[in-house]
Design an enzyme around this catalytic site. Structure first.
Site, short mmCIF file in Angstrom:
data_model
loop_
_atom_site.label_atom_id
_atom_site.label_comp_id
_atom_site.label_asym_id
_atom_site.label_seq_id
_atom_site.Cartn_x
_atom_site.Cartn_y
_atom_site.Cartn_z
N LYS A 110 59.64 -8.64 -0.22
CA LYS A 110 59.37 -9.98 0.31
C LYS A 110 57.87 -10.27 0.41
O LYS A 110 57.45 -11.42 0.39
CB LYS A 110 60.00 -10.15 1.69
C1 LIG Z 1 65.72 -9.24 0.39
C2 LIG Z 1 65.94 -7.92 -0.20
C3 LIG Z 1 66.80 -7.74 -1.27
C4 LIG Z 1 67.66 -8.84 -1.83
O1 LIG Z 1 66.91 -9.89 -2.42
P1 LIG Z 1 67.55 -11.34 -2.53
O2 LIG Z 1 66.46 -12.20 -3.04
O3 LIG Z 1 67.97 -11.73 -1.13
O4 LIG Z 1 68.71 -11.26 -3.44
C5 LIG Z 1 66.92 -6.47 -1.81
N1 LIG Z 1 66.23 -5.42 -1.31
C6 LIG Z 1 65.39 -5.57 -0.26
C7 LIG Z 1 64.68 -4.38 0.26
C8 LIG Z 1 65.20 -6.81 0.32
O5 LIG Z 1 64.36 -6.95 1.35
#
Ligand SMILES: *Cc1c(COP(=O)(O)O)cnc(C)c1O
Length: 494
Positions: A110
């Site tokens: 993120k």
């Molecule tokens: C948010 C997240 C995901 C999933 O990503 P999306 O965009 O919600 O599909 C996978 N792995 C981690 C560690 C995340 O923080």
């Protein structure tokens, strides 16, 4: 470049407006570009000689040309917060590569978007001549929360409120959020799961009376969730970046297809890969990896999306999601950009708990995507195998992706070079990683981390370990019905 709402094509806004608004007020749709900018093979090859921030400035400016002049500095500032390359590609064997997106301030993918989004938002407000304050509302399944808090901490005229499901995040994720010190940040636990938190936050966005009250106090709501297009754009960059790195190291020739395997929850990460493909990146299959909450696997294999299923808490909490918000953007594309049908399906999802797409749409979906899921045993085994065979220690989300990749290769025999997105540092999920390696975790998380460090010889990021010595500032826990009230109170207290 114009943006339109997935539920009303006549609603047109500029890119900066889409970033500032977050969600299309009124119809509740998501903003998508009216057309995808094209990036040719020669331009992709030219990315190889550039650093990540430069790659990002180039691709983001294709979507937000209004911000072009400020993007080089914004991208450079955002990506200087990473420990080295923000998206290094690690070769595992001849066909398999890991794209590590967890070297940012909060150690999960993120950060790629949320270090840049605050700068996009500030530049967008400036471009529009807007002076109102912004209140960012975030529903988090764990990683978005802290990444948003880090990204927006101390940003002038901006406040952030994060809502997380109390029982739905890992020990370290909770510790990261609760120890946030910045004055413009608030963190609240919500009783329930991620979907409850996300629905409560979405309801605040669609509540006109709250918007009016906030306006009187000089605030406008916006979102740092991937419903905001400004969250998605920075994510498109790393698909191009991985491809450019593969060209640069002569792993592929220009035009060769590359598969991407993406651990998916809210479908924002993998959707960015689909957008990259639409822009011209030679993407083969997008492999959608899910944990036991396999609503996306079922949808991609059958064309039916159904919420009539159990919700599981798993070792990959950031993917414990049943309502994948960004699927709405894909439905819009699959239907030939039919806003009426997209709106109807979203309404059906709400009222009847599901919908089914047509055969032609399913065919189009399966041309680009395939999907596999892994239960907890399979995830643990994938983590252990990766560590034993390659000395690579994936976090549980990446473990889900590895299990899905193995199933994909076993099912298809496809030898196309594949990039697995490695989304989090394993120390954010230490107890489960220890379990995967056959060790019993202790109650004391600090000891667990030390144990895993001894086992793996992988360095613990100092900023994670330091959290143990910080006071937990944010302790509020509320029912989901009280989220709207909490927002109103927060603003009144300012
Ligand atoms: C948010 C997240 C995901 C999933 O990503 P999306 O965009 O919600 O599909 C996978 N792995 C981690 C560690 C995340 O923080």
């Amino acid at each position: 470049m114009k943006y339109i709402s997935t539920r009303d094509k006549n609603k047109t806004v500029s890119g900066p407006e889409a970033v500032v608004e977050g969600l299309s007020a009124g119809d509740g749709g998501l903003f998508v570009p009216a057309a995808f900018p094209a990036i040719g093979l020669r331009d992709i090859a030219a990315l190889a000689s550039r650093g990540y921030a430069e790659r990002a400035a180039g691709i983001v400016s294709a979507f937000l040309p209004e911000l072009k002049d400020s993007l080089p500095a914004a991208c450079s500032a955002a990506y200087s917060r990473f420990d080295g390359d923000p998206a290094p590609l690690v070769k595992i064997d001849g066909n398999l590569f890991m794209l590590e997106l967890f070297h940012g301030p909060t150690h999960a993918f993120k950060d790629i978007a949320l270090t840049l989004l605050p700068r996009l938002l500030t530049a967008s407000k400036r471009a529009l001549g807007k002076t109102e304050k912004t209140l960012i509302l975030v529903a988090t399944s764990g990683d978005t929360g802290k990444a948003a808090l880090e990204g927006f901490a101390g940003v002038p005229d901006t406040d952030v409120m994060v809502f997380y499901p109390v029982e739905g995040v890992s020990y370290m994720q909770k510790l990261q959020m609760r120890t946030t010190r910045a004055k413009n940040c608030s963190v609240t636990g919500v009783r329930g799961n991620f979907d409850d938190a996300q629905n409560a936050v979405k309801a605040v966005f669609n509540d006109k009376s709250i918007a009016d009250d906030l306006q009187k106090l000089g605030y406008k709501l916006s979102s740092a969730n991937s419903i905001n297009f400004g969250r998605l754009v920075p994510q498109i960059v790393y698909y191009f970046s991985a491809y450019a790195d593969m060209l640069d190291s002569n792993v592929i020739e220009p035009g060769d297809a590359v598969n991407f395997c993406v651990p998916s929850g809210n479908f924002g990460d993998i959707l960015a890969g689909y957008y990259a493909k639409r822009m011209g990146l030679p993407v083969g299959k997008l492999i959608c990896a899910s944990n036991k909450n396999n609503v996306l696997t079922d949808f991609i294999t059958t064309g039916e999306y159904s919420l009539k299923r159990e919700f599981y808490k798993t070792s990959s909490p950031s993917m414990d999601i049943l309502i994948s918000s960004n699927l709405e953007r894909l439905l819009f594309e699959l239907s030939g950009r039919d806003d009426k049908s997209t709106a109807k399906r979203m309404a059906d999802l709400k009222s009847a708990g599901g919908y089914r797409i047509g055969d032609d749409e399913l065919k189009a979906l399966q041309a680009d995507f395939c999907a596999y899921f892994a239960d907890e045993n399979e995830v643990f085994k994938a983590i252990e195998d990766m560590f034993d065979e390659y000395g690579y220690l994936p976090d549980p989300h990446t473990g889900v992706a590895m299990a899905a990749y193995n199933k994909y290769v076993a099912a298809t025999g496809d030898k196309t070079k594949t990039v697995v997105i490695s989304t989090a540092n394993p120390y954010k999920f230490t107890p489960d990683v220890l379990r995967a390696l056959g060790k019993k975790p202790l109650v004391d998380e600090r000891k667990n981390i030390e144990r895993l460090e001894e086992l793996s010889a992988m360095e613990v990021p100092p900023s994670l370990f330091e959290l143990f010595d910080l006071p937990a500032v944010h302790k509020d826990i509320i029912d989901k019905e009280r989220v709207a009230g909490a927002v109103a109170n927060y603003v009144k207290r300012k």
